[in-house]
Each structure stands twice: as structure tokens, then as C-alpha cells.
Motif scaffolding. Sequence first.
Motif, PDB file in Angstrom:
ATOM      1  N   LYS A  55      61.691 -46.844 -76.153  1.00  0.00           N
ATOM      2  CA  LYS A  55      61.572 -45.430 -76.494  1.00  0.00           C
ATOM      3  C   LYS A  55      60.206 -44.897 -76.061  1.00  0.00           C
ATOM      4  O   LYS A  55      60.119 -43.816 -75.476  1.00  0.00           O
ATOM      5  CB  LYS A  55      61.749 -45.237 -78.003  1.00  0.00           C
ATOM      6  CG  LYS A  55      62.960 -45.941 -78.599  1.00  0.00           C
ATOM      7  CD  LYS A  55      64.286 -45.320 -78.217  1.00  0.00           C
ATOM      8  CE  LYS A  55      65.436 -46.058 -78.894  1.00  0.00           C
ATOM      9  NZ  LYS A  55      66.759 -45.480 -78.608  1.00  0.00           N
ATOM     10  N   ALA A 108      60.318 -44.627 -72.420  1.00  0.00           N
ATOM     11  CA  ALA A 108      61.547 -44.006 -71.900  1.00  0.00           C
ATOM     12  C   ALA A 108      62.301 -44.947 -70.949  1.00  0.00           C
ATOM     13  O   ALA A 108      62.724 -44.558 -69.865  1.00  0.00           O
ATOM     14  CB  ALA A 108      61.242 -42.668 -71.217  1.00  0.00           C
ATOM     15  N   ILE A 109      62.449 -46.194 -71.384  1.00  0.00           N
ATOM     16  CA  ILE A 109      63.091 -47.214 -70.539  1.00  0.00           C
ATOM     17  C   ILE A 109      64.023 -48.082 -71.382  1.00  0.00           C
ATOM     18  O   ILE A 109      63.877 -49.318 -71.412  1.00  0.00           O
ATOM     19  CB  ILE A 109      62.043 -48.103 -69.837  1.00  0.00           C
ATOM     20  CG1 ILE A 109      60.979 -48.591 -70.845  1.00  0.00           C
ATOM     21  CG2 ILE A 109      61.393 -47.364 -68.675  1.00  0.00           C
ATOM     22  CD1 ILE A 109      60.105 -49.728 -70.338  1.00  0.00           C
ATOM     23  N   THR A 110      65.008 -47.455 -72.022  1.00  0.00           N
ATOM     24  CA  THR A 110      65.915 -48.249 -72.871  1.00  0.00           C
ATOM     25  C   THR A 110      66.654 -49.307 -72.056  1.00  0.00           C
ATOM     26  O   THR A 110      67.078 -50.326 -72.611  1.00  0.00           O
ATOM     27  CB  THR A 110      66.934 -47.339 -73.581  1.00  0.00           C
ATOM     28  OG1 THR A 110      67.644 -46.558 -72.602  1.00  0.00           O
ATOM     29  CG2 THR A 110      66.253 -46.394 -74.561  1.00  0.00           C
ATOM     30  N   ASN A 128      68.781 -42.111 -75.714  1.00  0.00           N
ATOM     31  CA  ASN A 128      68.066 -42.347 -74.453  1.00  0.00           C
ATOM     32  C   ASN A 128      67.106 -41.209 -74.137  1.00  0.00           C
ATOM     33  O   ASN A 128      67.552 -40.089 -73.890  1.00  0.00           O
ATOM     34  CB  ASN A 128      69.070 -42.418 -73.298  1.00  0.00           C
ATOM     35  CG  ASN A 128      69.879 -43.690 -73.307  1.00  0.00           C
ATOM     36  OD1 ASN A 128      69.393 -44.741 -73.714  1.00  0.00           O
ATOM     37  ND2 ASN A 128      71.122 -43.586 -72.873  1.00  0.00           N
ATOM     38  N   PRO A 129      65.814 -41.471 -74.071  1.00  0.00           N
ATOM     39  CA  PRO A 129      64.871 -40.413 -73.686  1.00  0.00           C
ATOM     40  C   PRO A 129      65.251 -39.819 -72.333  1.00  0.00           C
ATOM     41  O   PRO A 129      65.734 -40.535 -71.449  1.00  0.00           O
ATOM     42  CB  PRO A 129      63.532 -41.159 -73.594  1.00  0.00           C
ATOM     43  CG  PRO A 129      63.675 -42.321 -74.506  1.00  0.00           C
ATOM     44  CD  PRO A 129      65.122 -42.727 -74.399  1.00  0.00           C
ATOM     45  N   TRP A 173      62.966 -37.933 -70.591  1.00  0.00           N
ATOM     46  CA  TRP A 173      61.726 -37.616 -69.884  1.00  0.00           C
ATOM     47  C   TRP A 173      61.300 -38.769 -68.982  1.00  0.00           C
ATOM     48  O   TRP A 173      61.899 -39.838 -68.985  1.00  0.00           O
ATOM     49  CB  TRP A 173      60.624 -37.248 -70.884  1.00  0.00           C
ATOM     50  CG  TRP A 173      60.477 -38.190 -72.039  1.00  0.00           C
ATOM     51  CD1 TRP A 173      59.814 -39.369 -72.057  1.00  0.00           C
ATOM     52  CD2 TRP A 173      61.033 -38.000 -73.357  1.00  0.00           C
ATOM     53  NE1 TRP A 173      59.901 -39.938 -73.294  1.00  0.00           N
ATOM     54  CE2 TRP A 173      60.641 -39.123 -74.117  1.00  0.00           C
ATOM     55  CE3 TRP A 173      61.800 -37.002 -73.972  1.00  0.00           C
ATOM     56  CZ2 TRP A 173      61.006 -39.274 -75.457  1.00  0.00           C
ATOM     57  CZ3 TRP A 173      62.160 -37.162 -75.300  1.00  0.00           C
ATOM     58  CH2 TRP A 173      61.762 -38.277 -76.032  1.00  0.00           C
ATOM     59  N   GLU A 174      60.254 -38.494 -68.200  1.00  0.00           N
ATOM     60  CA  GLU A 174      59.741 -39.448 -67.208  1.00  0.00           C
ATOM     61  C   GLU A 174      59.117 -40.679 -67.874  1.00  0.00           C
ATOM     62  O   GLU A 174      58.396 -40.547 -68.867  1.00  0.00           O
ATOM     63  CB  GLU A 174      58.642 -38.782 -66.376  1.00  0.00           C
ATOM     64  CG  GLU A 174      59.103 -38.238 -65.039  1.00  0.00           C
ATOM     65  CD  GLU A 174      59.478 -39.336 -64.043  1.00  0.00           C
ATOM     66  OE1 GLU A 174      58.744 -40.309 -63.884  1.00  0.00           O
ATOM     67  OE2 GLU A 174      60.545 -39.203 -63.413  1.00  0.00           O
TER      68      GLU A 174
END
Lengths: 366, 366
Positions: free
Chosen positions: B219, B222-224, B29-30, B32-33
Motif C-alpha cells: 500500500k 502502491a505495489i500490491t 489497489n492504490p 497512484w504512481e
Amino acid sequence: MEYETPLFFRVMSYASEADRDVIDMVSGNPDWEPPAALRSGLREYADREPSAFQYPPSEGLRELREEIAARRGVDADQVVVTNGAGEANYLAMARALERDRGEEVVLTDPVYPYYPGKTTMLGGTQTFVAVDDEGRLEPSDVRAAASEETAAIVVNTPNNPTGAVYDGETMRELVAIAEECDAILVSDEVYDHFDLSGRFESALSIESDHRIVTNAFSKSMAITGFRVGYAIFPSDLVVDAKSRHMLVNVAGSRPAQYAVLRALRETEPDYYERNRDLLRGRIETFTGALDAAGAEYTTPRGSFYVMARFDGYPGTLENVYRLIDEAGVAGMPGDAFGESRSEWFRFALVTPRVETAAERLSTRFA
Amino acid sequence: MEYETPLFFRVMSYASEADRDVIDMVSGNPDWEPPAALRSGLREYADREPSAFQYPPSEGLRELREEIAARRGVDADQVVVTNGAGEANYLAMARALERDRGEEVVLTDPVYPYYPGKTTMLGGTQTFVAVDDEGRLEPSDVRAAASEETAAIVVNTPNNPTGAVYDGETMRELVAIAEECDAILVSDEVYDHFDLSGRFESALSIESDHRIVTNAFSKSMAITGFRVGYAIFPSDLVVDAKSRHMLVNVAGSRPAQYAVLRALRETEPDYYERNRDLLRGRIETFTGALDAAGAEYTTPRGSFYVMARFDGYPGTLENVYRLIDEAGVAGMPGDAFGESRSEWFRFALVTPRVETAAERLSTRFA
């Protein structure tokens, strides 16, 4: 039999190209407001930290599963949050067929067309049991059709398209038949908040390890596009269902689950009651016009749909197109739901223009 | 081999119960924003009219499919918007196996564990082709393993867990092998925005009706948890894939698709470049510590992951737990990804605490 969606698109596309104003009574999309808490939940989510945008647990946000479990009187471990009732029914039917107790799926006629479609995709075969003109399903007919080859019996109550609501005795009989045949009763109860009869009884009220109940917030919260549903499995069937859910979808969409959780917690009963009242008024208006038009019709005891038959004007796809041109009302052809209703139209009462549609039909046929 | 998620949960649960501070290098999971336009898209959606909350087209919002098609140089009809890369890979592999050209799925070792899991669920069998220590896949090894029994060859580039990026020559060879065997190359390119080598080449760049490309915004944005992905099919394979998508999920979640569409349109290249730079810095920090610790490791050319092997401390689940207790760093055991990496750990560099983790490891092993 074709799947509902492509046929739906064909009808919608014909309607949109028509040379006149057309009232859409095709889709099952509620036209009323979602709960206020759903909108505020989504706004709140939009401002959350990056970690809240990552994978939820595969089986759904824990608090959402717990809210569902508390309302349904089951253990949260039995609940899988799915991508709408569509995935819930897919998981339930796959689980029933995976048990290797037969390949047959017993369905009703008329039927919601995704069920036979899913059956074929999953390698099963369909056996149809006709319901009567009121949509009543006789358990004895199901018993006669079911056998040791039966993997699943799939029912929908309140019913799309008949508007029937199966009573407690029927549900108890259906569970008993599933147990006798070592099959699984799959009870799709997505219209449970639109029981207008007060006689709806969930299959959950009957203790059994031979029934799976599916549901969604799509209709009750007027959010068919959010894709938040759930299935409740007996404990011995839930583990494999969770594996399949994970291998197919990993998880459902988290912003939608988050908003539904807020709405589930904060929405008062009068929201649901108001929508039922709206529907009751529309049914009265619409069936009144059908009376004036001399049509035969079903008065729904639940769900959104009225089926109607006009003398000398059978509900074929051709006549669906003709009715769009002649009356500016778009319905669905009955044979989308099976052979037994090939002369009927299905009209969905999820448009604010039910009264105008009613006037147009009574003018056309009176 | 177990599926990644349950093992992931076991490791995370052990870490959360540990008697010390633990740095999570387990999940992909990223940290960052997401793009700013994603948040504003979601806020905007929350205020839309009820009809915008209803079913999107089954294959995805039209504008989203068109944006994807324009970027990828394909026809919008070939694009199916899915519930993340998870569903995209499921649809692609199902489609390959449905062609009845064999039941074998050729996979790499190490492998992203969902691929063998999906293969079993879909009734296929796995054949593994080992990659070298750098993660390089030799097309000649794939050719030797593939046969007329091969339904699909599934690859992931940039690769999880090896960090390898397959070059254009490798991709051309893989497509050629798929054509020779009348099989389908499924190329999962979900880490394409995290190519750090400049050598990534999509399978889309090779014209063929024997390859399906899968991807997602999970990815790159950044919204898995949003579950918005897509698959690009050759024209003759797309219709059946859309049917399966409809029968399993009906459609993906609309608020998520809406927000992704906004973000796709409005996010500048520097957003993606900034995240790659962040990752480059973390890789340097982390591999520097592994050097100090005397470990063997892979330097990722793409994706988020570093694999490492410590002398006398193989990456078993037991030692994953031990490393949590001894160093406060949680990784994944190598055998989650296949036999060939059973002595290795996989560390995900999607935590702001990479520097502290690096210090802890070099202290523990130096």
C-alpha cells in the motif's frame, strides 16, 4: 536430517572463510544467462502503468496460466501459478494430506530434503523407499511400502540428487499405486528441461485424478530467485488448493510472472538445448576426473548433480570442510539427502569452473 | 463469511458486464504512481548478472532486512521478508497457534476476512469482539473475550474496513492482555503510511515478547502485485517462523525485493505525504456526497475505506449489484467483513473518479 538451505549456508559460509580459492559446487543455482526475453520483459514491465503493479489474479496471470496449460495439455483451470516449485510442492502435499485418507507420505531415499521437512510441518509421517545405486526406483518397492495409510507418494524426476530419470513404465506404475491406495502421486518435474536421456516422461501423460504435477521456471530459465512455479491439479482437487494458495500468499509476484510470460512465449528451443549441451560437456569433464581419481560416481541422466564416493574419504560434513581446505572444491554432504548416501558427496555442475574443479579432485585423489 | 477475493471477483465481474460505465470502489489497489526509484530499481535489476537472478536468502535480501530493522528499531535477525502482508500474517498466526497455548484466535467484527480464513486453515477457532460504530475497539471487551484458550489476538491498525486508528493506550492494553493470557498479539500495520489522524502507534513501540508486527510495501508504495512484506518476531519465535517460511515458499521474489530496497532508500517523505493528501481530499469529497445523500458513514482516520449505510438500501450483495446498475458505483457488501456491518457498503477511495462517484451517489439518494 536437516533442511538443505541451512546446511547449504553452513557449507557456503565455511567455503567463503577458507584460506584459499574455493569452487562452489554446493548450490543448485544455474550460472548461465536467463532467456533474453526475460530481461526485456522485466524492462518493459518497469515502464507500465500503476494498475499493472497491483494484485495479479490469485492463481496467476491469466495469459501465463493459458501458456502453461497449452504446453502441458491441460485445462487452464487446473493450473495454479505458485511462488516457485517450493510452494507448488507445499500446496500439493497439503492437498493430499487434507483428503483424510491417511497421514503417511512415501518418499525416496535419497530424497530432496524439503519433502520430509514439509511432511512434518503438515502433520504427516515419512516412509522412505530406497532407490538402487543408479537412482532407479522400483515400483514394486513403492507398492510394498504404500498402504491405505498413504496420503501421498512424492517423487522428483529428473532427480535431485541422484540424476535418475524415471521412465514411462515407472510413472505409470506409480500412478497406478496411488490409485490403488486412494493416495496422490506428487511428481516434481522441475528439472524436466534437463532430461539428458530422452526418456523422461511426465506424470501428466498418464490420465488420472490421483496425480499432481509440480514444476517451475527456476531451473529452465536460470531464475531460481524469481519464484515462479506452478502445480497442475486434477479438477476435483484444484479448488481447495487455490484457497490455500490465496490464504497463504494471496498471489505470486507480478513482475516475475510478467517477465516469465514473455520469456515463455519468445524463447526458442535452442536456448534450452544449448544449456543441456553445456551440462553434457561438464558431466563428461567431471566424471572423467572422477574416473582418474578412482572414485565411484553416478552419471546423471538428468538434473545438475553428480554423486561421488572416494575410498576412505566418506562424504560427511567434516570431510566436506576438509575437501574445501585440501582441494578447494565445495560439495554437499550426502547425509543431507538421507541415510543411504551418507558416504557420498553431491556436486552441482552449475559453475563455469567445472574443469578446474575436476583437475583439483583428480590431483587430490589420484 | 466468504474470503474477500472471490467475492471481490464476483462483484468486479458483475461490474464489468454491466450495461453502463461503472466506477470501481471495490479493490484496495492504490491507483497512484509507485515511487520513481522503484521503477529505476527494477530497470537496473533487469541488467544484472545471472547470479543476481538466483535465490535470495530465504528470510530476504540482507540489505532490505537491515533497512527495515533500522527504520523499525529492531534487530535484523527478527525480520522475515515475506510474500506480502498475506504471508506475514499467515506466518504470525501459525507461529501463535504452534505454541500449543490454545486454539482460539480473537478477532474484531468487522474483520478483514483473510484473518478468519487463515484461522480455519490453521486449525484454530474464531472469537469475535465487536467494535463500536466508529470502529473503536474497547480493550476491556478483548479482555472479557480472551482466556487461557487464546492463542492469538489479531488486529489491524489503521483498520480495513472501519478506517479506525488504535491509539497508544489501546495498543498497550492489547499487548498486556496477550501477556496475561500467554497469547500473541498480531498487529497488522499495512496501512501505517495512511494514518491521517497522527495518532497511530505501532505495537513495536511496546516492548514485549508477546507481539508480532506485520507489514508490507503493497500500500505504501502502491505495489500490491509485488508481494513484498515483512513480519517482526520476538527473538524466541523467529527461528520457527523462518523454517515455516522456507518450507512453504523457500524465499520471496528477488526482483521485487531489489526494487523495494531501492525505493525504500531513495523515496523522500513527501512521496508518502502527497498520497495522504490525495486521500484526504477524496475523503472530503466522498463524505460530502454521503451527507448530501442523507447516508450514515464512517470518516476514516486511516486506510482507504469509507463505510456507508443508506436508509432502506442495506449493503447486501444484491444491493451492491443494484447500485452498480442504478448508480454506476461498485462497492463491497458489508457482510464480507462480518455480521455487524451487514447493512453497510464499503467503498475504497483508490480511484481517480471519486468525485464522479460522489456525484452519482448523491444524485441516486438525494
